[in-house]
Write a protein that holds these residues in place. Sequence first.
Motif: not given
Length: 246
Positions: A190-201
Motif C-alpha cells: 500500500l506504500e504506492g497508494d500513500g496508505i501507511p500500515v502500522v503495527a501498534m504495541h
Amino acid sequence: MPRANLVIGANRGIGLGLVEELVKKHSTDVVYATARVPAEAKELQEIARKSDGRVIVVQLDMVDQASIDAATAEIAKSTEALDEVIVNGGAALGISAIEEVSAEDFSRNLDINVVGPHRVIKAFVPFLKRSKAPRRVLAITSSAGGSLGFADQIWDMTKAATGQDFSPAAGYFATKTAVNGLIRQWGLRLEGDGIPVVAMHPGLVDTDMAKGMPGAIPIAESAAGFIAVIDELDPSKIKEGILSAT
Ligand SMILES: NC(=O)c1ccc[n+]([C@@H]2O[C@H](COP(=O)([O-])OP(=O)(O)OC[C@H]3O[C@@H](n4cnc5c(N)ncnc54)[C@H](OP(=O)(O)O)[C@@H]3O)[C@@H](O)[C@H]2O)c1
C-alpha cells in the motif's frame, strides 16, 4: 474536516478505550465500532446512544467471512470511504509453556490474530483507497511480544513477572510475530497508494487479557497514546517495526 474511522474489536478493553478517545479528541469524527455480539456490548451501545449518530455499532467477527461481508455492506450504506482503520481485536489462547500449547489452540489463535486481520484488511482496504483525506492510516494492534528483536528481553520480563520458568504467552506471542509479517507485507503493497500500515504495541494494559499482570497501565492511557501516535504518524518510522503507544 470530519474523518471516518473504523475500530474493529471495540466492545471492551483497548478497543472500547480507542472509541472513547476518538470521540473525546476528535469530536466531529464518525466512528464505526465493531462487536462480535452488539447486543451484549452494553458500554459501547451507551457511547453510541449519547454520540448523536457519530458512533455506529456494527456486528463483525474476524473469523467469519459472512459477518465481514455483512459489515462492509452495512458500512457502505453510509460511507464509501474510511480514513482510518484500526484492527484491534485479538485473543490469547492456550496460555501455557510453548510445549503445552495444543495445535488446536494455536491454530484457532492464528485464525483470530493473523488470518482474521488479513480478512478484514482485504475487506476494508478499498474503503481506505477511496478516501481523499490527506492523512489515512491502517493500524493493527500487535504486541511487542511478537517482536523477534525483543523476544529474549520479553522472555526474561515475563518470567520475572510470573515467577515461572517459562513464558505463558509464548503461543500468543508467535501469532503476533506472524501478524507483524502480514502487516509489513500489506504496508509494502500500500506504500504506492500513500496508505501507511502500522503495527501498534498498546503497552501492557489492564484489560481482561492482561488480568493480574503487574505494571499494567490503565486503558485510557494506552488509548490516548495509541491515537496520538497515529494522529502524528511519521511514515518514515514504520520500517523500524512496531510503534509503541506508551
Ligand atoms: N492488554 C494488553 O496488555 C495487550 C498487550 C499487547 C497487545 N494487546 C492486543 O490488544 C488488542 C486488544 O486486546 P485487549 O487487551 O483489549 O483484550 P480484551 O479485553 O480481551 O479484548 C479483546 C477484544 O478483541 C475482540 N475479539 C476477539 N476475537 C475476535 C474476533 N474473532 N473478531 C472480532 N473481534 C474479536 C473481543 O471481542 P469479544 O468481547 O467479543 O471477545 C474484544 O473486543 C489485542 O489484539 C491484543 O492482542 C493487548
